[in-house]
Each structure stands twice: as structure tokens, then as C-alpha cells.
Design an enzyme around this catalytic site. Structure first.
Site, PDB file in Angstrom:
ATOM      1  CG  HIS A 124      -1.894   0.989   1.426  1.00 59.27           C
ATOM      2  ND1 HIS A 124      -1.622   2.279   1.833  1.00 59.27           N
ATOM      3  CD2 HIS A 124      -3.229   0.932   1.243  1.00 59.27           C
ATOM      4  CE1 HIS A 124      -2.759   2.960   1.894  1.00 59.27           C
ATOM      5  NE2 HIS A 124      -3.747   2.176   1.535  1.00 59.27           N
ATOM      6  CG  ASP A 202       0.569  -2.355   6.270  1.00 60.75           C
ATOM      7  OD1 ASP A 202      -0.396  -2.499   7.048  1.00 60.75           O
ATOM      8  OD2 ASP A 202       0.491  -1.723   5.207  1.00 60.75           O
ATOM      9  CD  GLN A 205      -6.876  -4.460   4.359  1.00 59.87           C
ATOM     10  OE1 GLN A 205      -7.809  -5.162   4.747  1.00 59.87           O
ATOM     11  NE2 GLN A 205      -7.056  -3.220   3.932  1.00 59.87           N
ATOM     12  CE  LYS A 228      -7.394  -0.407   6.367  1.00 63.45           C
ATOM     13  NZ  LYS A 228      -8.065   0.247   5.261  1.00 63.45           N
ATOM     14  CB  CYS A 366      -3.733   3.292  -1.467  1.00 59.97           C
ATOM     15  SG  CYS A 366      -4.964   4.539  -1.134  1.00 59.97           S
TER      16      CYS A 366
HETATM   17  N1  C6P Z   1      -6.352   0.410   2.957  1.00 58.00           N
HETATM   18  C1  C6P Z   1      -8.215  -0.006   1.491  1.00 58.00           C
HETATM   19  O1  C6P Z   1      -9.343   0.255   1.014  1.00 58.00           O
HETATM   20  P1  C6P Z   1      -4.970   3.863   7.132  1.00 58.00           P
HETATM   21  O2  C6P Z   1      -5.514   4.687   5.997  1.00 58.00           O
HETATM   22  O3  C6P Z   1      -3.779   4.510   7.764  1.00 58.00           O
HETATM   23  O4  C6P Z   1      -6.009   3.433   8.103  1.00 58.00           O
HETATM   24  O5  C6P Z   1      -4.463   2.486   6.473  1.00 58.00           O
HETATM   25  C2  C6P Z   1      -3.552   2.517   5.421  1.00 58.00           C
HETATM   26  C3  C6P Z   1      -3.303   1.136   4.913  1.00 58.00           C
HETATM   27  C4  C6P Z   1      -2.048   0.579   5.065  1.00 58.00           C
HETATM   28  N2  C6P Z   1      -1.783  -0.671   4.674  1.00 58.00           N
HETATM   29  C5  C6P Z   1      -2.711  -1.440   4.104  1.00 58.00           C
HETATM   30  C6  C6P Z   1      -2.353  -2.843   3.706  1.00 58.00           C
HETATM   31  C7  C6P Z   1      -4.004  -0.945   3.915  1.00 58.00           C
HETATM   32  O6  C6P Z   1      -4.926  -1.726   3.339  1.00 58.00           O
HETATM   33  C8  C6P Z   1      -4.307   0.374   4.304  1.00 58.00           C
HETATM   34  C9  C6P Z   1      -5.663   0.957   4.053  1.00 58.00           C
HETATM   35  C10 C6P Z   1      -7.703   0.818   2.637  1.00 58.00           C
HETATM   36  O7  C6P Z   1      -7.545  -0.944   1.067  1.00 58.00           O
HETATM   37  C11 C6P Z   1      -7.816   2.289   2.359  1.00 58.00           C
HETATM   38  S1  C6P Z   1      -6.788   2.784   1.030  1.00 58.00           S
END
Ligand code: C6P
Length: 408
Positions: A124, A202, A205, A228, A366
Site C-alpha cells: 500500500h 503492516d 489487513q 479496520k 492505494c
Molecule cells: N487500505 C483499502 O481500502 P490507514 O488509511 O492509515 O487506516 O491504512 C492505510 C493502509 C495501510 N496498509 C494497508 C495494507 C491498507 O490496506 C491500508 C488501508 C484501505 O484498502 C484504504 S486505502
């Protein structure tokens, strides 16, 4: 399809799932973007403001102590869930801020010109851009581990990189938000450790999809977002091993993170306070603690099995549709399906599904470098949580069938 997990029972805990749109019951299949919130989380936040609101770390009066106790409790609940110590849990805004914190505090001070940070093709942007900022600041280099045809990580390529002495840090996702690939992080971390490479996971997910034991994974850092994992937005966690955190400078300066301040010099509080400048997101932490406590009431192994059954059911149904391609077939993948349909733009697919009350995400998720690797600009993505049902999957497949027929 039978599992011992009853989604209908848990759905009652999530009031938003009872909503309808355009006369159709909502089928919320965008859980990788954000999860829905159970009553326990909503009530914890409302009750905090109704009964316990005061600033933390400051007041000596009873109300402030109540707020402080709830805030401290939340950190402990999260630490216990991850099998780590409470002082290794730093509250941040989310995964993005957690990864920026590691990059700006750990990497910026411990890495220098020519040192290599390793990422993967499936990252991401939140796990790409922070390292590029450090690259500009320090002269580090970035190497990228490719993926195989099915969306799995190329472990041989990773091993070759880990053998190189210049490689100092590996940062990769536990679960890909676009492909659903689950990276075997325990094995990868063990391999990285043999080369003395610092590991950053990270976990954005992976955290909603089952129990996570960070002592077992043994990574140095682990980042995730509260929203999440059935908690509120604007709160997240960076876990860091105590000895690494102790050797990191503050990320931001301000109140609450100091030991002593003079105009000449400031000394800093130990972690985690050192990394939590300013008034924290108290209700967010309390809401996230409540989300983790809610997960504690569920059989997470059965919940994960239910999600896998949904994934299998959806994959079978969707693969039978003409012109539909699923991107990502790594063995043991998580309940995320990215797909494209010949001749139909992903945004059009999502718009047609919306008319049926079905919520999915479209776009590059992203992950622009991954999309480029796949030769795509966007996909449609359905992502499941334990509260989704077989009936919702059937509705998805039927609505896709109808959409494809409209374009033929
Ligand atoms: N992915 C998706 O629709 P934040 O925005 O900080 O809560 O998370 C960022 C982020 C980082 N790593 C991974 C693997 C992610 O999936 C995400 C967030 C969402 O897939 C929003 S783009």
C-alpha cells in the site's frame, strides 16, 4: 456451505448492517476499506462522553482518574490481544502514521547512505511513501521484492536480498489489501533475523481476520488501524519491541511526551509516552479497546473459517461469470477478491452493484505500483468480514451476472 459460526447472531451487534438502500438491504462488502462497528464500540465511545470525559495524564480529580483508567485499560486490552506488553503499544492515528513513525524515528536515525530498505510489489502507498521520504533525507536505497503469477511473494528473490549486507530493514504487509495474499510473516521474520534485518509488518489487513500473536511472529514493529478491526477511525497502533523503542527519538514534540523542559533543553518520557505528543485520542483508544474486547467474545478461529467459506463460495460463483478475472490466487489468501470484467470499467461495476444495495470498492486501492505490475489502472474489490453471509455473496454474484448481461 456449513461452518459452526453463525453470522446472523453477530450481525445483530452491528446496527448499520440493518440498513437498506434503494429498497434493498445493504450488503456491505467493502470491509478492507473500513469495517463496521458493533454496539459495544458505539456505546463505549458514547458512554465515555456521557460519563467519563476529561483529559488524561493531567487531572488529579476523580473524573480525570476515571478517564485515565479507561485509557490505560484500553492499552492493556490491546497489548494482551497481541501478546505483548502495554508499554510496547503506541497509540497513533492509524497504520499510515505508525509506518511514518518507524520511518522518521527509527529508520531516519539508524540508517544512512547506501543502506537498503526492502519492500514488496504488493505494498500500500502507506508502506512506500514514508520510505521514499527517508530516502530523500538520508540517501538510503529501496529494493522491491517481486510477486509471482498467483500473487504470492517471490521468496527466492526475498532470500537473495536478505543475503546482501546492505539490507538493513524489511517492511511488508501481512495481508495484501488488493490481492488478499497472506504473507508467511513468522517465517519471513525468522529469515530476516538471521541477517540482522529489522522487520516492520503492516498489519492493517490481517488484524481483522484472526488472532495475532506478536511474540510468535517476533517482528520488531507491527502497525494497524483501529477502523479496520471494528474500532473507530482516527486511532491505530504501532507495536515496537521495547529495546528498539527505547533507542528511538521522539517523532513529534509537545506536551505529555516530556520528562523535563527548559528553554535550553528537553528530556523525554520513556516509550510509549515519548511518541504520544499532545492530548491523545482518548475516545478512540477506548473504542478500539472495546472492539478488541468484542473480538474476545467471538470464536476467532471459527470466524476466520466462515470468512474462508465465503471467499471460496464467492470465488466459485464469480469465476463462472463470462469475462470476469480475479487478480490474486495465492494459496491461503484472505477474504479479499479483486477483479476486472472485460469491457466494463470497475467504477461502472460498482455503480451497478450499488443499485442492488451492494457496497464494494473500486480504484487502485492505494497500490499504484501493484496495479502497474498487473497492467491495470483499477480493479473492483469485494472484501468480506465475519458478519457477511452466504446470501450476500449470492446477491453479489447475481448482481454481477446482471451487470455483465447489460453490457453484452
Ligand atoms: N487500505 C483499502 O481500502 P490507514 O488509511 O492509515 O487506516 O491504512 C492505510 C493502509 C495501510 N496498509 C494497508 C495494507 C491498507 O490496506 C491500508 C488501508 C484501505 O484498502 C484504504 S486505502
Amino acid at each position: 456451505m456449513t461452518t459452526s459460526f453463525d453470522p446472523e447472531t453477530v450481525r445483530r451487534d452491528f446496527p448499520i448492517l440493518g440498513k437498506s438502500f434503494r429498497g434493498k438491504p445493504l450488503a456491505y462488502l467493502d470491509n478492507a476499506a473500513t469495517s463496521q462497528k458493533p454496539n459495544g464500540v458505539i456505546d463505549a465511545i458514547a458512554n465515555h462522553y456521557r460519563k467519563s470525559n476529561a483529559n488524561v495524564h493531567r487531572g488529579v480529580y476523580a473524573l480525570a482518574e476515571e478517564a485515565e483508567t479507561a485509557y490505560v485499560h484500553a492499552r492493556k486490552v490491546i497489548a494482551d490481544h497481541l501478546n505483548v506488553e502495554a508499554d510496547e503499544i503506541i497509540f497513533v492515528r492509524g497504520t499510515t502514521e505508525a509506518l511514518n513513525l518507524v520511518a522518521q524515528s527509527h529508520a531516519r536515525t539508524h540508517l544512512g547512505e547506501g543502506d537498503v530498505v526492502v519492500l514488496t510489489t504488493m505494498e500500500h502507498h502507506a508502506n512506500i511513501v514514508p520510505w521514499q521520504l527517508v530516502k530523500k533525507q538520508t540517501g538510503i536505497e529501496i529494493e522491491v521484492v517481486p510477486i509471482l503469477e498467483d500473487g504470492s511473494l517471490d521468496r527466492d528473490a526475498l532470500s537473495s536480498l536478505l543475503d546482501q549486507p546492505k539490507v538493513k530493514l524489511l517492511s511488508l504487509c501481512h495481508v495484501s489489501n488488493s490481492l488478499g495474499t497472506v504473507n508467511p510473516v513468522s517465517a519471513i521474520v525468522a529469515e530476516a533475523k538471521e541477517s540482522g534485518v529489522v522487520t516492520v509488518i503492516d498489519g492493517a489487513q490481517s488484524i481483522p481476520h484472526g488472532p495475532i500473536d506478536l511474540r510468535d511472529i517476533d517482528c520488531d514493529f507491527f502497525a494497524f488501524s483501529g477502523h479496520k478491526v471494528f474500532g473507530p477511525m482516527g486511532i491505530g497502533v504501532l507495536y515496537g519491541k521495547r529495546e528498539l523503542l527505547a533507542d528511538m527519538p521522539p517523532y513529534q514534540g509537545g506536551g505529555d511526551m516530556i520528562d523535563e523542559v527548559t528553554f535550553e533543553e528537553t528530556t523525554f518520557a520513556p516509550p510509549p509516552q515519548r511518541f504520544e505528543a499532545g492530548t491523545p485520542n482518548v475516545e478512540g483508544a477506548i473504542g478500539l479497546g472495546a472492539a478488541i474486547e468484542y473480538l474476545g467474545t467471538l470464536d476467532l478461529v471459527a470466524a476466520a473459517a466462515h470468512e474462508n467459506a465465503l471467499l471460496e463460495h464467492a470465488t466459485t460463483g464469480m469465476e463462472a461469470l463470462p469475462g470476469l478475472t480475479i487478480h490474486g490466487h495465492a494459496p491461503g489468501k484472505a477474504a479479499v477478491i479483486s477483479f476486472t470484467v472485460d469491457g466494463i470499467h470497475p467504477h461502472d461495476i460498482a455503480t451497478f452493484l450499488d443499485a442492488e444495495g451492494i457496497a464494494i470498492r473500486t480504484g487502485h486501492h492505494c497500490c499504484q505500483p501493484l496495479m502497474k505490475h498487473l497492467g491495470l489502472t483499477a480493479t473492483a474489490r469485494a472484501s468480506f468480514a465475519f458478519y457477511n453471509t452466504t446470501e450476500e455473496v449470492d446477491r453479489l454474484v447475481e448482481a454481477l451476472q446482471k451487470t455483465i448481461a447489460c453490457f453484452q
